[in-house]
Design a protein around this motif. Structure first.
Motif, PDB file in Angstrom:
ATOM      1  N   SER A 174      40.161 103.910 126.479  1.00  0.00           N
ATOM      2  CA  SER A 174      40.273 105.339 126.771  1.00  0.00           C
ATOM      3  C   SER A 174      41.046 105.626 128.048  1.00  0.00           C
ATOM      4  O   SER A 174      41.775 106.614 128.140  1.00  0.00           O
ATOM      5  CB  SER A 174      38.868 105.956 126.850  1.00  0.00           C
ATOM      6  N   VAL A 175      40.888 104.788 129.067  1.00  0.00           N
ATOM      7  CA  VAL A 175      41.647 104.942 130.304  1.00  0.00           C
ATOM      8  C   VAL A 175      42.813 103.953 130.259  1.00  0.00           C
ATOM      9  O   VAL A 175      42.618 102.752 130.404  1.00  0.00           O
ATOM     10  CB  VAL A 175      40.753 104.703 131.535  1.00  0.00           C
ATOM     11  N   HIS A 176      44.010 104.468 130.043  1.00  0.00           N
ATOM     12  CA  HIS A 176      45.170 103.591 129.874  1.00  0.00           C
ATOM     13  C   HIS A 176      46.420 104.108 130.571  1.00  0.00           C
ATOM     14  O   HIS A 176      47.470 103.458 130.532  1.00  0.00           O
ATOM     15  CB  HIS A 176      45.461 103.378 128.379  1.00  0.00           C
ATOM     16  N   THR A 177      46.335 105.272 131.231  1.00  0.00           N
ATOM     17  CA  THR A 177      47.464 105.825 131.972  1.00  0.00           C
ATOM     18  C   THR A 177      46.988 106.279 133.354  1.00  0.00           C
ATOM     19  O   THR A 177      45.782 106.462 133.573  1.00  0.00           O
ATOM     20  CB  THR A 177      48.057 107.047 131.251  1.00  0.00           C
ATOM     21  N   LYS A 179      47.181 109.230 134.512  1.00  0.00           N
ATOM     22  CA  LYS A 179      46.511 110.518 134.316  1.00  0.00           C
ATOM     23  C   LYS A 179      45.060 110.326 133.876  1.00  0.00           C
ATOM     24  O   LYS A 179      44.147 110.973 134.417  1.00  0.00           O
ATOM     25  CB  LYS A 179      47.256 111.366 133.292  1.00  0.00           C
ATOM     26  N   ASN A 180      44.810 109.452 132.879  1.00  0.00           N
ATOM     27  CA  ASN A 180      43.426 109.204 132.435  1.00  0.00           C
ATOM     28  C   ASN A 180      42.562 108.703 133.596  1.00  0.00           C
ATOM     29  O   ASN A 180      41.423 109.095 133.752  1.00  0.00           O
ATOM     30  CB  ASN A 180      43.302 108.118 131.367  1.00  0.00           C
ATOM     31  N   LEU A 181      43.162 107.768 134.387  1.00  0.00           N
ATOM     32  CA  LEU A 181      42.407 107.170 135.486  1.00  0.00           C
ATOM     33  C   LEU A 181      42.008 108.233 136.507  1.00  0.00           C
ATOM     34  O   LEU A 181      40.853 108.290 136.932  1.00  0.00           O
ATOM     35  CB  LEU A 181      43.255 106.072 136.134  1.00  0.00           C
ATOM     36  N   LEU A 182      42.953 109.092 136.863  1.00  0.00           N
ATOM     37  CA  LEU A 182      42.649 110.127 137.850  1.00  0.00           C
ATOM     38  C   LEU A 182      41.687 111.165 137.288  1.00  0.00           C
ATOM     39  O   LEU A 182      40.871 111.726 138.024  1.00  0.00           O
ATOM     40  CB  LEU A 182      43.939 110.791 138.326  1.00  0.00           C
ATOM     41  N   GLN A 183      41.755 111.403 135.984  1.00  0.00           N
ATOM     42  CA  GLN A 183      40.801 112.304 135.326  1.00  0.00           C
ATOM     43  C   GLN A 183      39.380 111.759 135.458  1.00  0.00           C
ATOM     44  O   GLN A 183      38.443 112.491 135.793  1.00  0.00           O
ATOM     45  CB  GLN A 183      41.176 112.453 133.846  1.00  0.00           C
ATOM     46  N   LEU A 184      39.227 110.461 135.214  1.00  0.00           N
ATOM     47  CA  LEU A 184      37.903 109.854 135.321  1.00  0.00           C
ATOM     48  C   LEU A 184      37.451 109.786 136.779  1.00  0.00           C
ATOM     49  O   LEU A 184      36.283 110.037 137.087  1.00  0.00           O
ATOM     50  CB  LEU A 184      37.919 108.450 134.708  1.00  0.00           C
ATOM     51  N   ARG A 185      38.368 109.476 137.669  1.00  0.00           N
ATOM     52  CA  ARG A 185      38.053 109.384 139.105  1.00  0.00           C
ATOM     53  C   ARG A 185      37.593 110.737 139.639  1.00  0.00           C
ATOM     54  O   ARG A 185      36.658 110.814 140.438  1.00  0.00           O
ATOM     55  CB  ARG A 185      39.297 108.894 139.842  1.00  0.00           C
ATOM     56  N   TRP A 202      54.964  99.289 131.489  1.00  0.00           N
ATOM     57  CA  TRP A 202      56.282  99.193 130.871  1.00  0.00           C
ATOM     58  C   TRP A 202      56.249  99.452 129.372  1.00  0.00           C
ATOM     59  O   TRP A 202      57.063 100.196 128.850  1.00  0.00           O
ATOM     60  CB  TRP A 202      56.899  97.821 131.155  1.00  0.00           C
ATOM     61  N   TRP A 203      55.286  98.836 128.659  1.00  0.00           N
ATOM     62  CA  TRP A 203      55.323  99.008 127.199  1.00  0.00           C
ATOM     63  C   TRP A 203      54.918 100.407 126.771  1.00  0.00           C
ATOM     64  O   TRP A 203      55.251 100.838 125.652  1.00  0.00           O
ATOM     65  CB  TRP A 203      54.516  97.921 126.484  1.00  0.00           C
ATOM     66  N   GLN A 204      54.215 101.139 127.648  1.00  0.00           N
ATOM     67  CA  GLN A 204      53.881 102.520 127.335  1.00  0.00           C
ATOM     68  C   GLN A 204      54.987 103.500 127.733  1.00  0.00           C
ATOM     69  O   GLN A 204      54.858 104.716 127.532  1.00  0.00           O
ATOM     70  CB  GLN A 204      52.582 102.935 128.042  1.00  0.00           C
ATOM     71  N   GLY A 205      56.082 102.989 128.320  1.00  0.00           N
ATOM     72  CA  GLY A 205      57.173 103.849 128.748  1.00  0.00           C
ATOM     73  C   GLY A 205      56.955 104.457 130.117  1.00  0.00           C
ATOM     74  O   GLY A 205      57.633 105.415 130.495  1.00  0.00           O
ATOM     75  N   ILE A 206      56.004 103.893 130.894  1.00  0.00           N
ATOM     76  CA  ILE A 206      55.689 104.383 132.233  1.00  0.00           C
ATOM     77  C   ILE A 206      56.371 103.472 133.257  1.00  0.00           C
ATOM     78  O   ILE A 206      56.258 102.249 133.178  1.00  0.00           O
ATOM     79  CB  ILE A 206      54.164 104.377 132.471  1.00  0.00           C
ATOM     80  N   ASP A 207      57.073 104.047 134.207  1.00  0.00           N
ATOM     81  CA  ASP A 207      57.683 103.277 135.287  1.00  0.00           C
ATOM     82  C   ASP A 207      56.568 102.828 136.241  1.00  0.00           C
ATOM     83  O   ASP A 207      55.915 103.669 136.863  1.00  0.00           O
ATOM     84  CB  ASP A 207      58.697 104.150 136.021  1.00  0.00           C
ATOM     85  N   PRO A 208      56.324 101.531 136.376  1.00  0.00           N
ATOM     86  CA  PRO A 208      55.237 101.077 137.258  1.00  0.00           C
ATOM     87  C   PRO A 208      55.391 101.542 138.700  1.00  0.00           C
ATOM     88  O   PRO A 208      54.397 101.787 139.385  1.00  0.00           O
ATOM     89  CB  PRO A 208      55.308  99.547 137.174  1.00  0.00           C
ATOM     90  N   LEU A 209      56.640 101.659 139.170  1.00  0.00           N
ATOM     91  CA  LEU A 209      56.872 102.123 140.530  1.00  0.00           C
ATOM     92  C   LEU A 209      56.325 103.538 140.718  1.00  0.00           C
ATOM     93  O   LEU A 209      55.671 103.843 141.725  1.00  0.00           O
ATOM     94  CB  LEU A 209      58.367 102.082 140.832  1.00  0.00           C
ATOM     95  N   GLU A 210      56.557 104.386 139.726  1.00  0.00           N
ATOM     96  CA  GLU A 210      56.041 105.751 139.796  1.00  0.00           C
ATOM     97  C   GLU A 210      54.524 105.775 139.616  1.00  0.00           C
ATOM     98  O   GLU A 210      53.839 106.610 140.217  1.00  0.00           O
ATOM     99  CB  GLU A 210      56.732 106.631 138.752  1.00  0.00           C
ATOM    100  N   ALA A 211      53.994 104.864 138.793  1.00  0.00           N
ATOM    101  CA  ALA A 211      52.531 104.767 138.642  1.00  0.00           C
ATOM    102  C   ALA A 211      51.882 104.401 139.975  1.00  0.00           C
ATOM    103  O   ALA A 211      50.823 104.935 140.332  1.00  0.00           O
ATOM    104  CB  ALA A 211      52.173 103.739 137.573  1.00  0.00           C
ATOM    105  N   ILE A 212      52.523 103.490 140.725  1.00  0.00           N
ATOM    106  CA  ILE A 212      52.001 103.120 142.046  1.00  0.00           C
ATOM    107  C   ILE A 212      51.974 104.339 142.957  1.00  0.00           C
ATOM    108  O   ILE A 212      50.996 104.575 143.688  1.00  0.00           O
ATOM    109  CB  ILE A 212      52.844 101.993 142.670  1.00  0.00           C
ATOM    110  N   LYS A 213      53.035 105.144 142.921  1.00  0.00           N
ATOM    111  CA  LYS A 213      53.083 106.334 143.772  1.00  0.00           C
ATOM    112  C   LYS A 213      52.007 107.343 143.369  1.00  0.00           C
ATOM    113  O   LYS A 213      51.307 107.906 144.225  1.00  0.00           O
ATOM    114  CB  LYS A 213      54.464 106.979 143.686  1.00  0.00           C
ATOM    115  N   ILE A 214      51.878 107.594 142.071  1.00  0.00           N
ATOM    116  CA  ILE A 214      50.901 108.572 141.571  1.00  0.00           C
ATOM    117  C   ILE A 214      49.487 108.171 141.987  1.00  0.00           C
ATOM    118  O   ILE A 214      48.711 108.987 142.489  1.00  0.00           O
ATOM    119  CB  ILE A 214      51.006 108.696 140.040  1.00  0.00           C
ATOM    120  N   LEU A 215      49.153 106.914 141.771  1.00  0.00           N
ATOM    121  CA  LEU A 215      47.810 106.436 142.096  1.00  0.00           C
ATOM    122  C   LEU A 215      47.647 106.176 143.587  1.00  0.00           C
ATOM    123  O   LEU A 215      46.576 106.398 144.154  1.00  0.00           O
ATOM    124  CB  LEU A 215      47.507 105.172 141.293  1.00  0.00           C
TER     125      LEU A 215
END
Length: 322
Positions: A174-177, A179-185, A202-215
């Protein structure tokens, strides 16, 4: 920051043999499985909970090799609709948190789990589209009735034991992006964070660099995995990214895992390490090996060779030029 390894790949070695090997490679921290999908080859949770002397010997084996534990990992599905599966994974999580406190380990890694679509479901249901509308109804029910209530309890439990929870953002759960993680947090508090693995971004089409910034802006990265992914565009065109082709059938898959540096360049990994530091992450980069083209030893060694030169070991302190 320190370089580590998720030791499940050395499950054929004894605990001390594994420690000798990884220490000889320059590894500074180990992530240990306590059961669930990773198994418990190097960390028998019940045994260590019950026996002070075994726990002391366990820690001494690490200390004399100048190794620390970055996390204990018990990846499973505590929200599985079959109670026999869910209760086992739930109990393992609680035991792992208790052991983490006793061993002074800061993070327990796991999956968020994925419930079924109603109270009497038999299998998990992972909605991946907002239409037809019943998919959104399922998703709302899962979050309101299962996911948030469960993780509120577990966040409270972990906080009481001085341990953070690292949820791996993995498809099928259920938590895989971000956005999901921050929703649960937001619903459960800052004890919940990510065990961020770029390969699943990467396989979900998410740039890991941007994921690091978001989180990172939310101080929501509790642990970090180092694993790479190759995207095979012709197979993406045929199968899509939610590809159900067996991992073993690599020629036909839309994407597959590689060791660090064999899906993306060392510059990509240097950028991720630097961005982790920019947003305050100063814990372990833990190598995970699931490369179907390389032996464990070769893949592990090449991952170290890629990561060692790009690790940031010392913060600058005062900027004398600013």
């Amino acid at each position: 920051m320190r370089l580590g390894v998720f030791t499940v790949l050395f499950s054929d070695k004894s605990f001390e043999e594994m420690l000798d090997y990884v220490a000889s490679k320059g590894i500074e921290a180990v992530e240990l499985g306590t059961g669930g999908f990773p198994g418990d080859a190097h960390c028998k949770v019940q045994e260590l909970l019950e026996d002070d002397s075994k726990r002391e010997a366990f820690l001494e084996a690490l200390h004399k090799r100048n190794l620390t534990i970055s996390a204990l990992s018990c990846h499973g599905n505590p929200l599985h609709p079959q109670e026999s599966i869910a209760s086992k994974d739930d109990e393992l999580f609680d035991q792992t948190v208790r052991l983490a406190q006793l061993l002074d380990v800061p993070v327990v890694n796991t999956f968020s789990g994925c419930p079924g679509d109603h109270e009497n479901a038999k299998y998990p249901n992972w909605p991946v589209a907002p239409w037809p509308p019943e998919f959104l109804e399922i998703l709302t029910w899962q979050w309101e009735e299962k996911i948030i209530p469960y993780w509120k309890r577990k966040a409270k439990f972990a906080k009481e034991h001085g341990v953070k929870i690292g949820l791996e953002l993995h498809g099928g759960f259920s938590v895989h992006t971000p956005k999901n993680l921050l929703q649960l947090r937001e619903a459960c508090g800052p004890t919940i964070g990510a065990n961020l693995d770029p390969s699943h971004m990467w396989w979900q089409g998410i740039d890991p660099l941007e994921a690091i910034k978001i989180l990172g802006k939310e101080n929501a990265i509790h642990h970090f995995h180092a694993k790479d992914t190759v995207i095979d565009q012709p197979n993406v065109n045929k199968n899509g990214l939610t590809d159900m082709t067996s991992y073993a059938d690599m020629k036909e898959r839309a994407w597959y895992f590689r060791t660090v540096g064999f899906g993306h360049s060392s510059k990509d990994w240097a950028d991720m390490v630097s961005t982790l530091r920019l947003y305050g992450y100063d814990h372990v980069v833990s190598i995970e090996h699931e490369d179907g083209l390389m032996s464990i030893d070769e893949g592990f060694t090449k991952a170290i060779e890629t990561l060692k030169p790009v690790m940031v070991k010392e913060s600058v302190g005062d900027m004398w030029w600013a």
